[in-house]
Design a protein around this motif. Structure first.
Motif, mmCIF file in Angstrom:
data_model
loop_
_atom_site.group_PDB
_atom_site.id
_atom_site.type_symbol
_atom_site.label_atom_id
_atom_site.label_comp_id
_atom_site.label_asym_id
_atom_site.label_seq_id
_atom_site.Cartn_x
_atom_site.Cartn_y
_atom_site.Cartn_z
ATOM 1 N N MET A 134 0.829 -1.205 0.000
ATOM 2 C CA MET A 134 0.000 0.000 0.000
ATOM 3 C C MET A 134 0.865 1.258 0.000
ATOM 4 O O MET A 134 0.585 2.212 -0.738
ATOM 5 N N ALA A 135 1.926 1.271 0.790
ATOM 6 C CA ALA A 135 2.809 2.444 0.845
ATOM 7 C C ALA A 135 3.521 2.657 -0.486
ATOM 8 O O ALA A 135 3.644 3.801 -0.961
ATOM 9 N N ALA A 136 3.993 1.578 -1.107
ATOM 10 C CA ALA A 136 4.728 1.698 -2.371
ATOM 11 C C ALA A 136 3.833 2.204 -3.496
ATOM 12 O O ALA A 136 4.251 3.056 -4.294
ATOM 13 N N VAL A 137 2.605 1.710 -3.565
ATOM 14 C CA VAL A 137 1.676 2.164 -4.606
ATOM 15 C C VAL A 137 1.336 3.634 -4.399
ATOM 16 O O VAL A 137 1.367 4.430 -5.339
ATOM 17 N N LYS A 138 1.049 4.000 -3.177
ATOM 18 C CA LYS A 138 0.701 5.393 -2.883
ATOM 19 C C LYS A 138 1.879 6.328 -3.194
ATOM 20 O O LYS A 138 1.710 7.376 -3.814
ATOM 21 N N GLN A 139 3.063 5.936 -2.764
ATOM 22 C CA GLN A 139 4.251 6.763 -2.997
ATOM 23 C C GLN A 139 4.542 6.902 -4.493
ATOM 24 O O GLN A 139 4.853 7.993 -4.977
ATOM 25 N N ALA A 140 4.445 5.819 -5.232
ATOM 26 C CA ALA A 140 4.718 5.870 -6.676
ATOM 27 C C ALA A 140 3.711 6.776 -7.379
ATOM 28 O O ALA A 140 4.079 7.547 -8.273
ATOM 29 N N ARG A 141 2.465 6.681 -6.979
ATOM 30 C CA ARG A 141 1.434 7.525 -7.597
ATOM 31 C C ARG A 141 1.660 8.993 -7.268
ATOM 32 O O ARG A 141 1.557 9.858 -8.129
ATOM 33 N N GLU A 142 1.957 9.287 -6.010
ATOM 34 C CA GLU A 142 2.203 10.673 -5.597
ATOM 35 C C GLU A 142 3.429 11.260 -6.277
ATOM 36 O O GLU A 142 3.509 12.471 -6.486
ATOM 37 N N ALA A 143 4.375 10.397 -6.644
ATOM 38 C CA ALA A 143 5.589 10.845 -7.340
ATOM 39 C C ALA A 143 5.356 10.969 -8.845
ATOM 40 O O ALA A 143 6.293 11.242 -9.598
#
Length: 180
Positions: A134-143
């Motif tokens: 969940m953290a990796a998907v959110k971070q990648a999207r925000e980036a």
């Protein structure tokens, strides 16, 4: 078993699903419960723990009276990555449920898939995988990342059975959870 006099017990949400999707092979429960339930038989007990929605809305974890064991199906598959897409689960509730299971007092988890007997650390491993996903998907999207199914990876969990075959679908499910 019904013809032999067996009593069928189910979480109320499962009974609702049975009624919504009738099938001649489904035996309707004699007893339903909506929180936890303790079955007593032959001087022994079996606790049925309901944790709310997670991977579906009627999953239960069973614990015999000895307390040393719990029986968990689908929420944890020891040593394996979660199955692919699984649209029926709510990732944030799944994580909450895993934390609640981690707080239970037991020594061995009996699984419905994968390894039959597992250390309680298997529950923690699954929770950590989901949190990292969940953290990796959110971070990648925000980036501003694109094509997240092809780019988001969790190398620290690449040892899990089925990881390579399932990571893209796992990412896709989390993208849907976040509405991306």
């Amino acid at each position: 078993f019904k013809d032999e006099g067996a009593t069928f017990i189910s979480h109320i949400n499962c009974a609702k699903h049975f009624m919504d999707n009738p099938h001649p092979g489904i035996v309707m429960p004699d007893i339903t419960f909506d929180d936890d339930y303790t079955l007593e038989l032959g001087g022994h007990s079996l606790d049925l723990h309901y944790f709310g929605p997670n991977h579906g809305d009627c999953m239960v974890v069973m614990q015999p009276d000895s307390g040393d064991y719990i029986f968990v199906v689908d929420l944890v598959t020891s040593g394996g990555a979660p199955l692919g897409f699984m649209p029926d689960y709510a990732p944030h509730h799944w994580i909450r449920t895993l934390k609640e299971i981690e707080a239970m007092d037991y020594k061995v988890m009996i699984g419905g898939h994968g390894s039959l007997l597992s250390h309680p650390s298997a529950v923690t491993e699954r929770r950590m995988y989901l949190e990292a996903l969940m953290a990796a998907v959110k971070q990648a999207r925000e980036a501003g990342g694109r094509d997240l199914q092809k780019t988001v990876r969790l190398p620290e969990f690449s040892y899990l059975r089925g990881y390579e075959d399932r990571i893209e679908d796992n990412v896709r499910r989390i993208q849907m959870f976040y509405g991306i």
